[in-house]
Enzyme design. Structure first.
Site, PDB file in Angstrom:
ATOM      1  N   SER A 567      74.000 -19.101 -31.096  1.00 37.37           N
ATOM      2  CA  SER A 567      73.995 -19.362 -29.656  1.00 37.37           C
ATOM      3  C   SER A 567      75.342 -19.968 -29.250  1.00 37.37           C
ATOM      4  O   SER A 567      76.365 -19.349 -29.521  1.00 37.37           O
ATOM      5  CB  SER A 567      72.813 -20.270 -29.319  1.00 37.37           C
ATOM      6  OG  SER A 567      72.562 -20.244 -27.947  1.00 37.37           O
ATOM      7  N   ASP A 650      67.190 -10.369 -27.076  1.00 37.70           N
ATOM      8  CA  ASP A 650      67.882 -11.577 -26.624  1.00 37.70           C
ATOM      9  C   ASP A 650      68.398 -11.317 -25.213  1.00 37.70           C
ATOM     10  O   ASP A 650      69.439 -10.711 -25.033  1.00 37.70           O
ATOM     11  CB  ASP A 650      69.043 -11.899 -27.568  1.00 37.70           C
ATOM     12  CG  ASP A 650      69.765 -13.174 -27.141  1.00 37.70           C
ATOM     13  OD1 ASP A 650      69.277 -13.853 -26.212  1.00 37.70           O
ATOM     14  OD2 ASP A 650      70.789 -13.500 -27.753  1.00 37.70           O
ATOM     15  N   HIS A 682      66.264 -14.464 -29.028  1.00 35.27           N
ATOM     16  CA  HIS A 682      67.384 -15.349 -29.382  1.00 35.27           C
ATOM     17  C   HIS A 682      67.176 -15.939 -30.787  1.00 35.27           C
ATOM     18  O   HIS A 682      68.089 -16.461 -31.383  1.00 35.27           O
ATOM     19  CB  HIS A 682      67.431 -16.450 -28.325  1.00 35.27           C
ATOM     20  CG  HIS A 682      68.772 -17.084 -28.101  1.00 35.27           C
ATOM     21  ND1 HIS A 682      69.920 -16.365 -27.855  1.00 35.27           N
ATOM     22  CD2 HIS A 682      69.155 -18.397 -28.080  1.00 35.27           C
ATOM     23  CE1 HIS A 682      70.944 -17.209 -27.691  1.00 35.27           C
ATOM     24  NE2 HIS A 682      70.511 -18.428 -27.826  1.00 35.27           N
TER      25      HIS A 682
END
Ligand SMILES: *[C@@H]1O[C@H](CO)[C@@H](O)[C@H](O)[C@H]1NC(C)=O
Ligand SMILES: *[C@@H]1O[C@H](CO)[C@@H](O)[C@H](O)[C@H]1NC(C)=O
Ligand SMILES: *[C@@H]1O[C@H](CO)[C@@H](O)[C@H](O)[C@H]1NC(C)=O
Ligand SMILES: *[C@@H]1O[C@H](CO)[C@@H](O)[C@H](O)[C@H]1NC(C)=O
Ligand SMILES: *[C@@H]1O[C@H](CO)[C@@H](O)[C@H](O)[C@H]1NC(C)=O
Ligand SMILES: *[C@@H]1O[C@H](CO)[C@@H](O)[C@H](O)[C@H]1NC(C)=O
Ligand SMILES: *[C@@H]1O[C@H](CO)[C@@H](O)[C@H](O)[C@H]1NC(C)=O
Ligand SMILES: *[C@@H]1O[C@H](CO)[C@@H](O)[C@H](O)[C@H]1NC(C)=O
Ligand SMILES: *[C@@H]1O[C@H](CO)[C@@H](O)[C@H](O)[C@H]1NC(C)=O
Length: 725
Positions: A567, A650, A682
């Site tokens: 991330s 995602d 994600h």
């Protein structure tokens, strides 16, 4: 008085046996422990994955809080959720995941701990897959309950099994938020439904039993655009029922504002019987709303006498990591809502009342742990709450009749700890710790970790160190530099099944996990300094951390170091690749990181980028572009072998980011690999996918660092697509 040593949870001997990815994924995962009314026993669930059957099995158990003895209550897979009914010390209610009459529906069943299946009977039939059971016993002895699930636009509970299949797959949007996290928005929304289990008048000596008409009231549907729990992570902690069963409180995003570019949400109050529409207690038109407080509201909880609601709220209307402050509202009063400990530089994520209604107990991140703090309900804004738990991370806590709290938590060295703690006293007793029970975790202990502080770019930075098995400080181990996401987040002393520190260390590394600028739990200044600084202070904090490790720890081999992050941590790895720090590593792994600066506008939560880059995409484009890993001058520096992971669901950060980076690395001739999962968001959650993820990530790092870890890229059975000439 005996003082409790947190370290007594572990054996003080550095682990001798490696924790492997397979063991991590298959190891028991236990829920929080919930005590019965007398505080003698607690209920919890366990699930476990089998590599032989490729299936998960799960069961419910009782934990004797005096002796620590665990007994299985049921392993019937139809018991999907089990709670204390509150009517006695042994009375239970559960959601039965099947419905005899309505396909796709569920049932509420009642039972008893003394003879679980013998005493079980159906109390209500629910027309849809509803969950999140919360109850209160009314004056007449009935049980008022709440559940939640999806609702059609007209307020009827949505049941996929009974829904008509549309002829076209088209989706059409006139407002922002087309998709969120891993799902596309539809006209359906999350809603809380209320119902009643009526106590049957039984003859003398007969046991109490309950029955229901099954009729449900949708408490959210009456006001346009309300939704509760809040997706994607909202659950039953987004609502509460008053102790007498009459009132319900819940959070919803502000119905009058667009969903995707602000974080505003309000706390609502509605009668349980649905006789009146839900009303915001802290909305723009509510009489008691504190001035200029417009951010996200959360965790509403009724006081034991039902007259007050305590909740948390952020100030800023578009900053998801603003500080949360405690507020108290008096039910049906027009007085201004009161703040408590407003000056305290911590951001609690949960709160509970003590049973006398005089205090609140808060769970908050605190110096890379999460701890419980006591706050008197009449405290002023300058009050500084005191913690009464210390190490690890608190996941859930319940007040016990003797004034103690039953705490469920975890730590880097234990997937589940269960203990008691008392305000003013600290931890009073350990009841359970997974590392003393689960074979795969048996060698883990608190001495597998330590921490240090170093001088970062502008302030001191904390970092964890996690040691491999049989650690010997006269030897040298390659560095594994762990870079966290957020950027408003932290590496905490907690268990993870996705970035488990020990599984990484146990491949022969010393894991160093720093909390640079942007990190949470150290006060607002460190967190807030990330705005407009994605690549500046935190990058420099990481450079200085790396130099500190090189200069101070002889047992860490920085020449064979590797780095990984997801991330925001994935962005940072991509940024490092095109900057001098990138040349210090033998290999990199970036999971779901942004690459092309301008691509950020394809995200769903626009408030996030508009806060972190201080403005809109058109007014402040230079902010968005300032730290662009795809800028030619950075691409020309790319030279370190990199594994890129990016999955198709995602929606936070589209898969195009990973693909763009892979195209560039391949054309530049940098050793690189692209790993993707069509069904993951994600995060990588599916157990079989998780195994491949671990094999590829650890295999990549081991290959290039020359570490002697057991995991190899060749462990994966999925064929690698390679058309290189
Ligand atoms: C449930 O537990 C019983 C007794 O331990 C065992 O025989 C049975 O196989 C289990 N069933 C499932 C579905 O796990
Ligand atoms: C769950 O209930 C359904 C419906 O009665 C039944 O067919 C199924 O066997 C049950 N499952 C278990 C594990 O008992
Ligand atoms: C769950 O409900 C089904 C359908 O009513 C029933 O056949 C089954 O026995 C129930 N199982 C449990 C554990 O309550
Ligand atoms: C609500 O809408 C759904 C889907 O169109 C429909 O099946 C249901 O009957 C409606 N409910 C009411 C009360 O009209
Ligand atoms: C949020 O979006 C709405 C349109 O959906 C727009 O009117 C409003 O100005 C936007 N807010 C900001 C801060 O850009
Ligand atoms: C509270 O936290 C501090 C560290 O800030 C720790 O030293 C102390 O032991 C904790 N107090 C209790 C009662 O656990
Ligand atoms: C802190 O980081 C900034 C931005 O990268 C840099 O310009 C500055 O020199 C650094 N300060 C120190 C003391 O290293
Ligand atoms: C963010 O924008 C506001 C208004 O344009 C400005 O006052 C502030 O200084 C900016 N902050 C940063 C960190 O750039
Ligand atoms: C792996 O490397 C470490 C550190 O050099 C060493 O202590 C350990 O004995 C090695 N293990 C094996 C299996 O070679």
């Amino acid at each position: 008085m005996r003082t409790f040593q947190w370290s007594a949870f572990g054996s003080m001997v550095v682990s001798a046996v490696a924790l492997t990815p397979k063991e991590l994924i298959a190891a028991p995962r236990r829920s929080e422990a919930v005590p019965n009314p007398s505080g003698e026993v607690a209920l919890f669930s366990t699930s476990e994955y089998s590599w032989e059957t490729h299936a998960t099995s799960s069961w419910w158990s009782l934990l004797d809080l005096k002796t620590g003895k665990i007994t299985q209550l049921t392993n019937d897979s139809n018991v999907s959720e089990l709670i204390w009914s509150g009517s006695s010390d042994s009375g239970l209610l559960y959601i039965n995941g099947t419905n005899a009459e309505i396909p796709g529906g569920v049932e509420i069943w009642a039972s008893d701990t003394s003879s679980f299946s013998k005493s079980a009977y159906k109390a209500a039939s629910l027309p849809a897959p509803l969950s999140g059971l919360k109850t209160a016993i009314t004056k007449s002895g009935d049980i008022n309950f709440l559940v939640y699930g999806e609702s059609y636009a007209n307020g009827t509970a949505y049941n996929e099994n009974l829904a008509a299949t549309p002829l076209s797959s088209a989706r059409i949007y006139d407002s922002i938020y087309t998709r969120h996290w891993d799902y596309w928005l539809t006209t359906r929304f999350n809603a809380i439904f209320s119902g009643t289990l009526h106590r049957k008048r039984a003859g003398q000596g007969a046991a109490t039993s309950y029955t229901s008409s099954g009729s449900l009231k949708n408490l959210v549907a009456g006001v346009k655009n309300l939704e509760s729990p809040s997706p994607p992570f909202g659950d039953s902690s987004d609502y509460d029922i008053s102790p007498n069963g009459k009132w319900v409180t819940f959070k919803s995003k502000a119905p009058e504002l667009p969903r995707a570019n602000n974080t505003a949400s309000y706390i609502y109050l509605a009668p349980h019987d649905g006789s009146k529409k839900a009303v915001a207690i802290n909305g723009p038109d509510s009489p008691g709303t504190p001035k200029d407080i417009k951010g996200d509201s959360s965790s509403p909880v009724f006081s034991p006498d039902g007259r007050r609601i305590a909740y948390l709220q952020m100030e800023d209307v578009a900053y998801e990591s603003d500080r949360r402050t405690v507020y108290i509202y008096t039910v049906e009063s027009k007085e201004t809502i009161r703040t408590l400990a407003k000056d305290w530089d911590r951001s609690p994520s949960a709160l509970k009342w003590t049973s006398d209604g005089k205090n609140l107990v808060l769970n908050t991140e605190d110096y890379a742990r999460s701890r419980l703090f006591l706050l008197p309900a009449n405290a002023g804004d300058d009050f500084k709450p005191k913690n009464f738990t210390d190490g690890g991370a608190v996941a859930a806590y319940y007040s016990l009749p003797n004034g103690e709290f039953l705490v469920s938590g975890s730590a880097i060295w234990s997937s589940r700890t269960i203990y008691t703690a008392k305000p003013g006293k600290g931890v009073t007793g350990l009841i359970f710790s997974a590392n003393t029970v689960d074979p795969a975790l048996r060698s883990l202990s608190s001495s597998d970790i330590s921490e240090f502080y170093y001088k970062g770019n502008w302030t001191d930075i904390q970092s964890w160190i996690i040691y491999p098995p049989n650690f010997d400080k006269s030897k040298k181990y390659p560095l594994l530099y762990y870079i966290h996401g957020g950027p408003q987040g932290a590496w905490a002393d907690s268990w993870s099944t996705r970035w488990n520190y020990k599984v990484f260390a146990d491949q022969g590394y010393v894991v160093v996990a720093p909390n640079p600028t942007g990190s949470t739990g150290f006060g607002d200044e460190l967190t807030d300094a990330i705005a407009n600084n994605w690549g500046s202070y935190p990058y420099d904090d990481l450079v200085k951390g790396w130099e500190y490790v090189r200069d101070n720890f002889d047992f860490i081999d920085t020449d064979r170091g590797v780095a990984a992050g997801a991330s925001y941590g994935g962005f940072m790895v991509n940024w490092i690749q095109g900057n001098p720090l990138g040349r210090k590593f033998k290999a990199l792994v970036s999971h779901d990181g942004t690459f092309v600066a301008d691509a950020k506008i394809s995200t769903e939560e626009l408030w996030f980028i508009e806060h972190d880059f201080n403005g809109t995409f058109w007014d402040n484009r230079e902010n968005y572009r300032r730290w662009d890993p795809s800028a030619p001058e950075h691409i020309l520096q790319f030279d370190t072998p990199q594994l890129i992971i990016h999955s198709e669901k995602d929606y936070r950060l589209s898969v195009a980011e990973g693909l763009s980076l892979f195209n560039v690395l391949q054309e530049r001739g940098v050793p690189s690999r692209f790993l993707t999962f069509p069904d993951e968001n994600h995060w990588v959650i599916n157990k079989e996918n998780s195994l491949v993820w671990h094999q590829q990530v650890l295999g990549w790092l081991n290959h290039y660092s020359g570490s002697n870890g057991s995991v190899s890229l060749d462990d994966t059975v999925v064929p690698v697509v390679d058309y290189n000439p």
